[in-house]
Design an enzyme around this catalytic site. Structure first.
Site: not given
Lengths: 602, 97
Positions: A242, A254, A257, A288, A400, A405-406
């Site tokens: 990703q 980063l 957005e 994205r 994802r 993810s966590l």
């Protein structure tokens, strides 16, 4: 063969001290097992600390919710490449996992009624694709840190044994393939240590550093993934990586957005708002992956900005200083610190930044590492587990969702811990250490100090590597990955990438350490990390070239659509001969009906 | 390059490893500072930097990103230098991370 290496014995060895490793360690230590956690940095400096978003769990504290809706979103988000049994398991287990963390002391943000607050995130819906859901539990904007801190404290209480600033060199397995622990290196002294264990859990996190522009910390070099590859275990679905469209060019930091949400927009070297051509309606707010590919297309077609025309610009100055100061204060500071400019006056140079690896070491939903065993079947590697970003359970499939993810690291860390407890009940004794396996691990470390007996193919005498040559090769490698295995994938470019990676692999074999001192020899660690990165990078490049369709994060110019008939299957990359195999997606959940593939529209 | 055979290079390597953090932002700023600014610091500031590295990532991140300021004046001075570390040195402003 050095038989004098010191040895320590534990019930379980856990490599990596992020959320997955620590949650597994806690289950084990609390049940009275002897647990060793090896971490190359101090545990609370693991990359989990950077996770700000939160953990998804269908607690229904804010809006109606169910684990089944969460499961639907995750299957759809995965572009139907996720294994539905593992996804059902994760979404159901999310609920007790979050409550367990609450009891472990994670200070989740709360509602006025005292229940855990839940925020809305993209890709989450009620009622199988209906109205927006509120599913993400967070501890302000420090969820990762709060989780890591609580788990670390609990592990200290439970007497988990920490080997801080130890670097794992290689896994040890016996002739029957049973995992026996690992050879590790104490970074400060340079001394090696054999940690023998009845079970070994790899929880080393991601590998974003393989790309030149990444949001991942420097520690994310794919060490555990590469160790698995060297032990003959394949990596699964590595072509799915990703990317976030707007990282600060050359730095990777980063830019959220929210900047485009507030009216910021992208321009190319001609000053053109190019997103209008790629997504006439959504423009800069398109998904994205679409924005990331548009940026790289502009650059590849010569419309980038700067001397090397290798980035585009993100404009916010038209919003005016007042709005920027009010709504985007953090961005102004970030741009000032990382790009050296004030976005109220100048646009920010941006490039897509590598963010998250969906692929990894193949496991089942108990965290057990699985490998192919003949036609269609697979078998468990006895005593070997993997969890977290380095593993592929596979719950994210080709893409994802935010907040998952966590969740992945915590649920599967916990599941692995519980399964290990059962495994050790059935296998209560240490097996004899395999000397050939240990010899291979020692040779892997020692080879950096010694001239090879025969010269590497196509090269002259092995070159003593000044620190600079390891660094130079690292930067060359990361650039090849960005240019040939990143966002924009054409068959020609990917094939060229694999060719260049093979050349880099040859150069790497020829490098030796110039400074062979032992104490705090960081050059040695960086050399070992580079070896790991190159192995993992090759897995990504070869898997990407192999998959002849576009799905989720993997997008090819020559095969622009998803092809369920031929490609609803997982890739498995083997280091030996850079070989690929495939295995079917598990489309049958545990207790509910499976979700058949459908077009992924949001 | 760092790896000069000078007395104290062990200490610099030790610090270099302490600059490896859980967040990319900290890696970038701390590493650039260590390479370019640290060698010229007076001993007192070197000692402050070593203490600074002992703190938790989110704390360092908050201070460096402009959220609040530390009570310790030695840290406040360090933070100002760290915030400009990427742009005071030409090597770090290249695309090399």
């Amino acid at each position: 063969m050095d038989m004098t290496l010191p040895r320590r014995r534990f019930d379980t060895l856990i490599i990596g001290a992020g959320g997955a490793g620590l949650n597994a360690a806690l289950q084990l230590a609390d049940s009275g097992l002897r647990v060793a956690v090896v971490s190359k940095v101090f545990p609370t400096r693991s990359h989990t600390v950077a996770a700000q978003g939160g953990v998804n769990a269908a607690l229904a504290n804010v809006l109606p919710d169910s684990w089944h809706w969460h499961m639907y979103d995750t299957v759809k988000g995965s572009d139907f490449l996720g294994d539905q049994d593992a996804i059902e398991f994760m979404c159901r287990e999310a609920i007790p996992t979050v409550y367990e963390l609450e009891h472990a002391g994670v200070p989740f943000s709360r509602l006025d009624n005292g229940k855990i607050y839940q925020r809305a995130f993209g890709g989450q819906n009620q009622d199988f694709g209906g109205p927006q859901a509120a599913r993400t539990c967070a501890a302000a904007d420090r969820t990762g840190h709060a989780v890591l801190h609580a788990l670390y404290q609990q592990n200290i209480r439970a007497k988990t044994h920490f080997f801080d600033e130890y670097f794992a060199i290689d896994l040890l397995r016996d002739e029957e393939g049973v995992a026996l622990g690992a050879l590790v290196l104490e970074i400060e002294s340079g001394d090696t240590l054999v940690i023998e264990a009845k079970t070994t859990l790899i929880a080393t996190g991601g590998c974003g550093q393989v790309f030149r522009t990444t949001s991942n910390a420097r520690i994310n070099t794919g060490d555990g993934m590469a160790m698995a590859l060297r032990a003959g275990i394949p990596l699964q679905d590595m072509e799915f990586f990703q990317f976030h469209p707007t990282g600060i060019a050359g730095k990777g930091k980063l830019i959220t957005e929210a900047v485009r949400g507030e009216g910021g927009y992208l321009i190319n070297g001609n000053g053109e708002r190019f997103m209008e051509r790629y997504a006439p309606t959504a423009r800069d707010l398109a998904s994205r992956d679409l924005v990331a590919r548009a940026i790289v297309t502009e650059i590849n077609e010569g419309r980038g900005c700067g001397i090397n025309k290798d980035y585009v610009l993100l404009r916010v100055d038209h919003l005016g200083e007042e709005i920027i100061a009010k709504r985007l204060p953090g961005i102004r500071e970030s741009a000032r610190i990382f790009a050296g400019l004030d976005p109220a006056l100048e646009p920010i140079p941006v490039f897509p930044t590598a963010h998250y690896s969906m692929g990894g070491i193949p496991t089942d939903r108990f965290g057990r590492v699985v490998v192919p065993a003949g036609e269609g079947a697979e078998e468990v590697v006895p005593g070997l587990y993997a969890a977290g970003e380095c593993a592929c359970a596979s719950v994210h499939g080709a893409n994802r969702l935010g907040g998952n993810s966590l969740l992945d690291i915590l649920v599967f860390g916990r599941a692995a811990g519980k399964d290990i407890i059962d495994y050790i009940k059935e296998n209560p004794h240490h097996r004899p250490l395999s000397e050939p396996s240990l010899e291979r691990a020692v040779a892997h470390l020692d080879r950096w100090d010694h001239q090879p007996e025969k010269k590497p193919a196509g090269k002259g005498k092995a070159k003593p590597a000044a620190e600079s040559s390891v660094r130079e090769l690292r930067e060359e490698f990361r650039k090849v990955m960005e240019d040939h295995a990143g966002v924009f994938r054409t068959p020609k470019s990917m094939a060229e990438g694999v060719k260049q990676l093979k050349a880099i692999r040859r150069k790497l074999r020829g490098l030796r350490l110039k400074d062979q001192s032992r104490v705090f020899n960081i050059a040695r660690i960086e050399a070992l990390e580079l070896e790991n990165m190159v192995d993992v990078g090759m897995a990504i490049a070869v898997s990407a070239l192999g998959r002849k369709e576009s799905r989720g994060a993997h997008s090819r110019e020559d095969f622009p659509v998803r092809d369920d008939r031929q490609w609803m299957k997982h890739s498995l990359y083997f280091r030996e001969k850079d070989r690929l195999e495939y295995k079917p997606v598990r489309s049958k959940p545990l207790t509910v009906k499976g979700f058949p593939p459908a077009e992924r529209v949001y | 390059m760092l790896q000069q055979e000078l007395p104290g290079s062990d200490e610099r390597d030790r610090l270099r490893w302490q600059c490896r953090r859980g967040m990319l932002e900290l890696d970038l700023l701390l590493e650039a500072f260590l390479e370019e600014d640290y060698p010229g610091l007076p001993d007192q500031e070197k000692e402050a930097f070593s203490r600074f590295l002992g703190l938790e990532d989110p704390q360092l991140h908050d201070w460096l990103m402009g959220g609040g300021s530390p009570d310790d004046p030695a840290f406040a001075a360090l933070i100002c230098k760290l915030q400009t570390s990427l742009h005071n040195n030409p090597r770090a402003t290249s695309s090399d991370t």
